[in-house]
Design an enzyme around this catalytic site. Structure first.
Site, PDB file in Angstrom:
ATOM      1  N   CYS A   2       0.868  -1.185   0.000  1.00 18.61           N
ATOM      2  CA  CYS A   2       0.000   0.000   0.000  1.00 18.61           C
ATOM      3  C   CYS A   2       0.896   1.222   0.000  1.00 18.61           C
ATOM      4  O   CYS A   2       2.111   1.125   0.123  1.00 18.61           O
ATOM      5  CB  CYS A   2      -0.861   0.016   1.260  1.00 18.61           C
ATOM      6  SG  CYS A   2      -1.875  -1.434   1.466  1.00 18.61           S
ATOM      7  N   ARG A  28       1.188   1.670  -5.966  1.00 25.39           N
ATOM      8  CA  ARG A  28       1.423   0.714  -4.871  1.00 25.39           C
ATOM      9  C   ARG A  28       0.135   0.030  -4.422  1.00 25.39           C
ATOM     10  O   ARG A  28       0.154  -0.914  -3.631  1.00 25.39           O
ATOM     11  CB  ARG A  28       2.055   1.432  -3.666  1.00 25.39           C
ATOM     12  CG  ARG A  28       3.400   2.080  -3.929  1.00 25.39           C
ATOM     13  CD  ARG A  28       3.913   2.802  -2.701  1.00 25.39           C
ATOM     14  NE  ARG A  28       4.164   1.880  -1.620  1.00 25.39           N
ATOM     15  CZ  ARG A  28       5.329   1.229  -1.465  1.00 25.39           C
ATOM     16  NH1 ARG A  28       6.302   1.425  -2.339  1.00 25.39           N
ATOM     17  NH2 ARG A  28       5.514   0.387  -0.486  1.00 25.39           N
ATOM     18  N   TRP A  75      -3.791  -1.815  -1.220  1.00 25.87           N
ATOM     19  CA  TRP A  75      -3.764  -3.075  -1.946  1.00 25.87           C
ATOM     20  C   TRP A  75      -4.134  -4.129  -0.920  1.00 25.87           C
ATOM     21  O   TRP A  75      -3.328  -4.492  -0.069  1.00 25.87           O
ATOM     22  CB  TRP A  75      -2.386  -3.349  -2.533  1.00 25.87           C
ATOM     23  CG  TRP A  75      -2.371  -4.616  -3.338  1.00 25.87           C
ATOM     24  CD1 TRP A  75      -2.055  -5.869  -2.921  1.00 25.87           C
ATOM     25  CD2 TRP A  75      -2.758  -4.749  -4.701  1.00 25.87           C
ATOM     26  NE1 TRP A  75      -2.204  -6.768  -3.927  1.00 25.87           N
ATOM     27  CE2 TRP A  75      -2.638  -6.118  -5.035  1.00 25.87           C
ATOM     28  CE3 TRP A  75      -3.182  -3.871  -5.671  1.00 25.87           C
ATOM     29  CZ2 TRP A  75      -2.941  -6.617  -6.302  1.00 25.87           C
ATOM     30  CZ3 TRP A  75      -3.473  -4.351  -6.930  1.00 25.87           C
ATOM     31  CH2 TRP A  75      -3.365  -5.703  -7.238  1.00 25.87           C
ATOM     32  N   ASN A 101       0.981   0.342   6.011  1.00 26.13           N
ATOM     33  CA  ASN A 101       1.402  -0.498   4.896  1.00 26.13           C
ATOM     34  C   ASN A 101       2.181  -1.658   5.488  1.00 26.13           C
ATOM     35  O   ASN A 101       3.168  -1.448   6.194  1.00 26.13           O
ATOM     36  CB  ASN A 101       2.290   0.293   3.922  1.00 26.13           C
ATOM     37  CG  ASN A 101       2.920  -0.644   2.863  1.00 26.13           C
ATOM     38  OD1 ASN A 101       2.311  -1.645   2.488  1.00 26.13           O
ATOM     39  ND2 ASN A 101       4.127  -0.318   2.438  1.00 26.13           N
ATOM     40  N   GLY A 102       1.751  -2.896   5.246  1.00 26.15           N
ATOM     41  CA  GLY A 102       2.447  -4.066   5.788  1.00 26.15           C
ATOM     42  C   GLY A 102       1.437  -5.133   6.187  1.00 26.15           C
ATOM     43  O   GLY A 102       0.251  -5.034   5.884  1.00 26.15           O
ATOM     44  N   GLU A 477       6.324 -22.323 -18.585  1.00 20.03           N
ATOM     45  CA  GLU A 477       6.318 -20.923 -18.128  1.00 20.03           C
ATOM     46  C   GLU A 477       7.450 -20.145 -18.774  1.00 20.03           C
ATOM     47  O   GLU A 477       7.271 -19.004 -19.222  1.00 20.03           O
ATOM     48  CB  GLU A 477       6.406 -20.874 -16.610  1.00 20.03           C
ATOM     49  CG  GLU A 477       6.442 -19.481 -16.019  1.00 20.03           C
ATOM     50  CD  GLU A 477       5.236 -18.610 -16.411  1.00 20.03           C
ATOM     51  OE1 GLU A 477       4.228 -19.146 -16.908  1.00 20.03           O
ATOM     52  OE2 GLU A 477       5.339 -17.384 -16.230  1.00 20.03           O
ATOM     53  N   LYS A 481       6.802 -16.852 -21.127  1.00 13.22           N
ATOM     54  CA  LYS A 481       7.444 -15.555 -20.844  1.00 13.22           C
ATOM     55  C   LYS A 481       8.156 -15.032 -22.080  1.00 13.22           C
ATOM     56  O   LYS A 481       8.003 -13.886 -22.489  1.00 13.22           O
ATOM     57  CB  LYS A 481       8.436 -15.685 -19.696  1.00 13.22           C
ATOM     58  CG  LYS A 481       7.837 -15.844 -18.325  1.00 13.22           C
ATOM     59  CD  LYS A 481       7.206 -14.607 -17.752  1.00 13.22           C
ATOM     60  CE  LYS A 481       5.782 -14.379 -17.996  1.00 13.22           C
ATOM     61  NZ  LYS A 481       4.773 -15.278 -17.580  1.00 13.22           N
ATOM     62  N   GLU A 484       5.672 -14.093 -24.978  1.00 11.73           N
ATOM     63  CA  GLU A 484       4.679 -13.018 -24.795  1.00 11.73           C
ATOM     64  C   GLU A 484       5.316 -11.640 -24.677  1.00 11.73           C
ATOM     65  O   GLU A 484       4.660 -10.635 -24.899  1.00 11.73           O
ATOM     66  CB  GLU A 484       3.784 -13.286 -23.601  1.00 11.73           C
ATOM     67  CG  GLU A 484       4.395 -13.145 -22.245  1.00 11.73           C
ATOM     68  CD  GLU A 484       3.334 -13.259 -21.146  1.00 11.73           C
ATOM     69  OE1 GLU A 484       2.241 -12.703 -21.276  1.00 11.73           O
ATOM     70  OE2 GLU A 484       3.628 -13.916 -20.149  1.00 11.73           O
ATOM     71  N   HIS A 500       8.961 -37.136 -30.461  1.00 12.06           N
ATOM     72  CA  HIS A 500       7.754 -37.566 -31.188  1.00 12.06           C
ATOM     73  C   HIS A 500       7.269 -36.454 -32.110  1.00 12.06           C
ATOM     74  O   HIS A 500       6.090 -36.109 -32.123  1.00 12.06           O
ATOM     75  CB  HIS A 500       6.658 -37.940 -30.181  1.00 12.06           C
ATOM     76  CG  HIS A 500       7.044 -39.067 -29.284  1.00 12.06           C
ATOM     77  ND1 HIS A 500       7.050 -40.378 -29.683  1.00 12.06           N
ATOM     78  CD2 HIS A 500       7.516 -39.056 -28.010  1.00 12.06           C
ATOM     79  CE1 HIS A 500       7.461 -41.145 -28.695  1.00 12.06           C
ATOM     80  NE2 HIS A 500       7.751 -40.380 -27.671  1.00 12.06           N
ATOM     81  N   LYS A 600      -3.457  -7.302 -19.078  1.00 14.47           N
ATOM     82  CA  LYS A 600      -3.042  -7.884 -17.795  1.00 14.47           C
ATOM     83  C   LYS A 600      -4.092  -8.861 -17.305  1.00 14.47           C
ATOM     84  O   LYS A 600      -3.794  -9.864 -16.690  1.00 14.47           O
ATOM     85  CB  LYS A 600      -2.844  -6.784 -16.746  1.00 14.47           C
ATOM     86  CG  LYS A 600      -2.327  -7.286 -15.416  1.00 14.47           C
ATOM     87  CD  LYS A 600      -1.002  -8.001 -15.552  1.00 14.47           C
ATOM     88  CE  LYS A 600      -0.531  -8.657 -14.283  1.00 14.47           C
ATOM     89  NZ  LYS A 600       0.612  -9.557 -14.494  1.00 14.47           N
TER      90      LYS A 600
HETATM   91  C1  AGP Z   1       1.126 -14.504 -18.053  1.00 13.03           C
HETATM   92  O1  AGP Z   1       2.364 -13.818 -18.132  1.00 13.03           O
HETATM   93  C2  AGP Z   1       0.107 -13.873 -18.955  1.00 13.03           C
HETATM   94  N1  AGP Z   1      -0.057 -12.503 -18.626  1.00 13.03           N
HETATM   95  C3  AGP Z   1      -1.205 -14.662 -18.996  1.00 13.03           C
HETATM   96  O2  AGP Z   1      -0.929 -15.950 -19.484  1.00 13.03           O
HETATM   97  C4  AGP Z   1      -1.901 -14.826 -17.631  1.00 13.03           C
HETATM   98  O3  AGP Z   1      -1.165 -15.695 -16.809  1.00 13.03           O
HETATM   99  C5  AGP Z   1      -3.302 -15.411 -17.870  1.00 13.03           C
HETATM  100  O4  AGP Z   1      -4.046 -14.506 -18.627  1.00 13.03           O
HETATM  101  C6  AGP Z   1      -4.035 -15.706 -16.543  1.00 13.03           C
HETATM  102  O5  AGP Z   1      -4.188 -14.537 -15.802  1.00 13.03           O
HETATM  103  P1  AGP Z   1      -4.745 -14.657 -14.280  1.00 13.03           P
HETATM  104  O6  AGP Z   1      -3.684 -15.344 -13.492  1.00 13.03           O
HETATM  105  O7  AGP Z   1      -4.956 -13.242 -13.851  1.00 13.03           O
HETATM  106  O8  AGP Z   1      -6.008 -15.451 -14.336  1.00 13.03           O
END
Ligand code: AGP
Length: 605
Positions: A2, A28, A75, A101-102, A477, A481, A484, A500, A600
Site C-alpha cells: 500500500c 502501490r 492493496w 502499509n504491511g 512458463e 514468458k 509473450e 515424437h 493484464k
Molecule cells: C502470463 O504472463 C500472462 N499474462 C497470462 O498468461 C496470464 O497468466 C493469464 O491470462 C491468466 O491470468 P490470471 O492469473 O490473472 O487469471
C-alpha cells in the site's frame, strides 16, 4: 503493498498536498483510498473503495480542513476492498486516525484481546488493531509517542504507519518495520511517505526511516526515537538531489524487471501469511476424492506444479486443467470433487465462467488470487491471497512465484493433516523459510548471464523449452514468458515428447532450453539433451550448483542453488527464464510491460 502519506504545516491546508501525493503512490495499490485531517479538536475523514480519481469525484477527498493529515492507497491483503476496510482506520471514538502499509501476523489474537476489553472493530483489516492498541495505551495515561511505542512492541510482522490525533492537531507519529518510510522536509511543511518519488517537489531534504524507529513530526520539529528503548536518535538528513531514483518504478526501467526483483520480498510475504487461511484451504482439499486445479496461462502452469505437489506430498488425486477447456473435458464432477482455481487477477473470464458452472452444479470451489475483492473471491467458498502486491507488468512473474510458494504451503498443511510424507513436508517447510534468500541469490547471480544470452536469443525466431516431471511447469512458463514479451516463438514441451515430432524442427544452432535439476528426471533429460545436441541444437540448461556433467554438454548454463527438496526446484529455475525473456524483449526493442495484443487480465471469454 500500500502507499501511505502524511503532512503537517503551520501555514498550509494539507489535504491537497496529501491527495496529489496519493496519486503518485497509486501504483502501490489502487483498490481503495482515504484521507484524514485534524481541525478544531476533531478528525475529518473521507475514504471509499475505488481508484483515487473515482473517489475524488464522489467524495472530494482533497477538500478537508486542517493543517495536519494522512492518506492511504490500499492493496488489500486482509479484508476485501470496501469502504469499511479502506484506510485511514480509527479508534473507537474517532480521536485518532491511522494508515498502515504491511502485514500484522498476530492481529487475530490482538483483535480478540481488544474486543474482550470492549473495543468495537469497524473493519476486517489487521491495521485497525493498531489504532485500538494506541487508544488503549493513551487511556492508560501514556504520552502519545510512548503509547505508539508500547503498541508497536506488541506487533509481529511488517509496518509503516502514520497516525494523527484530535488532541494534538499538528502532530503526526509514524514508524517503520520492514515496509519503507521516508520523511520529507520543505520550507512550508514536513511530510512522511512510502517512497521518495511521491514526495512533493517542494521537499528539499529527506530522512530515511530505519527499521525500529518512531518519528514524531510537527511543522517545525522532527524527533526520532528507538522503538526498543524509547531513546532519542540523531537525525540523518540528506539533500533530495543526492537521492535519485525513477518515479513509480523505483529506479527500474520497467515494472517487469522491478517485479522480478521483488520476488524475495514476495516469498517473505507468502511464508509469513497467517496459517489460518492456509489450513482452511488444506482442510477442504483433503476431504476431496479428486481435485481439479484450473487456470489460464501462467496460472495454469502453476496448476501443473500444484497438482504434482498435492499428489506427491498429500496423496490427493489432483489434476491440472486449462480453464477454457473445462467445459469440454467431461471431468467427473460430484460431491467428492473440489476445484481449486488459480488467477492472479481474479478476473479471467475463462476461469470465472468455469466457476459459475461449477457453482450451479454445487461443486465446492476454492481460489488463490492476488486481488482481494476480485470476482473470483466472490465465487469461491474459501480463498487465499498471494501477498505479491500489485503486479503492473502484463507478464506474470512475482505472482507465479507466489502461486508456487503458496501451493507448497497448502500441500505441506494437507500432508500434515493426512499424516502423509510428513518428513518430506518438514523439509519443504525448511526450503520455504530459506526461499527468500535462495530466490535473491538465484536472481542476482543470473542477471548478467541472462543479459548475455538475450543478445543471441533476440536474433532467433524459435526456441524449445524442455523438461520432465514437475519441471515441465517451468518449461511451459519459460516459453510463455519469452514469447509473450519478446515475440520469439517458444514452445514448452515434456522433453520425452520432443522426439515424437518437435525434433524435426531442430537444426544447427536451434536454441533448446533444458530445465535439468538433479532429480529423478536428470538422467533421461541428459539423453534428450544429447539427442538435440546431435542435431546441432544450441543447448541452454538450468542446472544446480556443482553439476559438471550437464554443464559440460551445454553451450550455455544458468546455475541455481541446489535444492534439497527437488519438488520445489521450479521456484528457482523459472527465475533466469523470466530474466531471459525480459532482456530478450528489451534487446529486440520492445516494451516488456506492454506486449502487443495482450492485457493484464483477459476479461473476455
Ligand atoms: C502470463 O504472463 C500472462 N499474462 C497470462 O498468461 C496470464 O497468466 C493469464 O491470462 C491468466 O491470468 P490470471 O492469473 O490473472 O487469471
Amino acid at each position: 503493498m500500500c502507499g501511505i502519506f502524511g503532512c503537517t504545516s503551520s501555514r498550509l491546508s494539507v489535504s491537497t498536498v496529501i491527495y496529489e501525493s496519493l496519486k503518485r503512490l497509486e501504483y502501490r495499490g489502487y483498490d481503495s483510498v482515504g484521507l484524514a485531517t485534524t481541525h478544531n479538536g476533531s478528525i475529518y475523514l473521507k475514504k471509499d473503495q475505488g481508484r483515487i480519481r473515482e473517489v475524488e469525484e464522489n467524495l472530494h477527498l482533497s477538500f478537508l480542513p486542517g493543517r495536519c493529515g494522512i492518506g492511504h492507497t490500499r492493496w488489500a491483503t486482509h479484508g476485501a476492498p470496501s469502504k469499511e476496510n479502506a484506510h485511514p482506520v480509527t479508534d473507537c471514538n474517532g480521536m485518532l486516525a491511522l494508515v498502515h502499509n504491511g502485514v500484522i501476523e498476530n492481529y487475530l489474537e490482538l483483535k480478540d484481546q481488544l474486543q474482550k476489553l470492549g473495543h468495537r472493530m469497524r473493519s476486517r483489516t489487521d491495521s485497525e488493531v493498531i489504532a485500538h492498541l494506541i487508544e488503549m495505551h493513551v487511556k492508560q495515561g501514556l504520552p502519545l509517542d510512548e503509547a505508539v511505542r508500547r503498541t508497536l512492541l506488541l506487533l509481529k510482522g511488517s509496518y509503516a504507519i502514520a497516525a494523527i490525533f484530535a488532541s494534538d492537531e499538528d502532530t503526526i507519529i509514524c514508524a517503520r518495520m520492514e515496509s519503507p518510510l521516508v520523511i520529507g522536509l520543505s520550507p512550508n511543511f514536513v511530510c512522511c511517505s512510502s517512497d521518495i518519488p511521491a514526495l512533493p517537489k517542494e521537499v528539499e531534504k529527506i530522512i530515511v526511516v530505519e527499521n525500529g524507529e518512531i518519528v514524531v513530526i510537527r511543522p517545525h520539529t522532527i524527533i526520532i526515537k528507538s522503538l526498543e528503548t524509547g531513546q532519542e536518535l540523531p537525525l540523518k538528513v540528506t539533500l533530495r538531489e543526492e537521492m535519485t531514483g525513477d518515479a513509480d518504478i523505483g529506479g527500474f526501467t520497467h515494472y517487469m524487471l522491478k517485479e522480478i526483483h521483488e520476488q524475495p520480498q514476495v516469498a517473505l510475504n507468502v511464508i509469513k501469511a497467517p496459517a489460518k487461511f492456509v489450513t482452511q484451504l488444506a482442510e477442504k482439499l483433503v476431504k476431496a476424492e479428486r481435485v481439479y486445479l484450473i487456470g489460464c496461462g501462467t496460472s495454469y502452469h502453476a496448476c501443473i506444479f500444484g497438482s504434482h505437489v498435492l499428489r506427491f506430498l498429500a496423496k490427493i488425486d489432483s489434476f491440472p486443467l486449462i480453464a477454457s477447456e473445462f467445459d469440454y473435458c467431461n471431468a467427473s464432477l460430484d460431491a467428492k470433487t473440489v476445484v481449486l482455481a488459480l488467477s492472479q487477477s481474479g478476473e479471467t473470464m475463462d476461469v470465472l465462467s468455469a466457476l459459475k458452472r461449477l457453482q450451479d452444479l454445487g461443486i465446492e470451489v476454492l481460489a488463490l488470487t492476488n486481488v482481494m475483492g476480485s470476482s473470483i473471491t466472490r465465487l469461491a467458498s474459501a480463498y487465499l491471497g498471494l501477498y505479491a502486491g500489485p503486479e503492473i507488468g502484463v507478464a506474470a512473474t512475482k505472482t507465479f512465484t507466489a502461486q508456487l510458494l503458496m501451493l507448497a504451503r497448502v500441500a505441506v498443511e494437507a500432508s500434515n493433516i493426512k499424516g502423509e510424507n510428513v518428513d518430506y513436508a518438514k523439509r519443504i517447510e525448511e526450503f520455504l523459510r530459506q526461499s527468500p534468500s535462495a530466490i535473491k541469490s538465484s536472481i542476482s547471480s543470473n542477471v548478467r548471464r541472462a543479459q548475455e544470452l538475450s543478445v543471441k536469443m533476440s536474433l532467433k525466431d524459435h526456441a524449445f523449452f524442455l523438461a520432465r516431471g514437475v519441471n515441465v511447469a517451468t518449461a511451459l512458463e519459460g516459453a510463455l514468458k519469452l514469447k509473450e514479451v519478446s515475440y520469439v516463438h517458444a514452445e514448452g514441451y515434456p522433453a520425452g515428447e520432443s522426439k515424437h515430432g518437435p525434433i524435426a524442427l531442430v537444426e544447427e544452432d536451434y536454441p533448446c532450453v533444458f530445465i535439468c535439476p538433479q532429480d529423478e528426471t536428470y538422467d533421461k533429460v541428459i539423453g534428450n539433451i544429447m539427442e538435440m545436441k546431435a542435431r546441432g541444437a544450441f543447448i541452454v540448461s538450468c542446472i544446480e550448483e556443482g553439476d559438471k556433467e550437464v554443464k559440460e554438454i551445454s553451450d550455455f548454463s544458468f546455475v541455481l542453488p541446489s535444492v534439497e527438496v527437488k519438488m520445489l526446484t521450479p521456484v528457482l529455475h523459472v527465475l533466469p527464464l523470466q530474466l531471459l525473456a525480459y532482456y530478450t524483449a528489451v534487446a529486440r526493442g520492445f516494451d516488456p510491460d506492454k506486449p502487443r495484443n495482450l492485457a493484464k487480465s483477459v476479461t473476455v471469454p
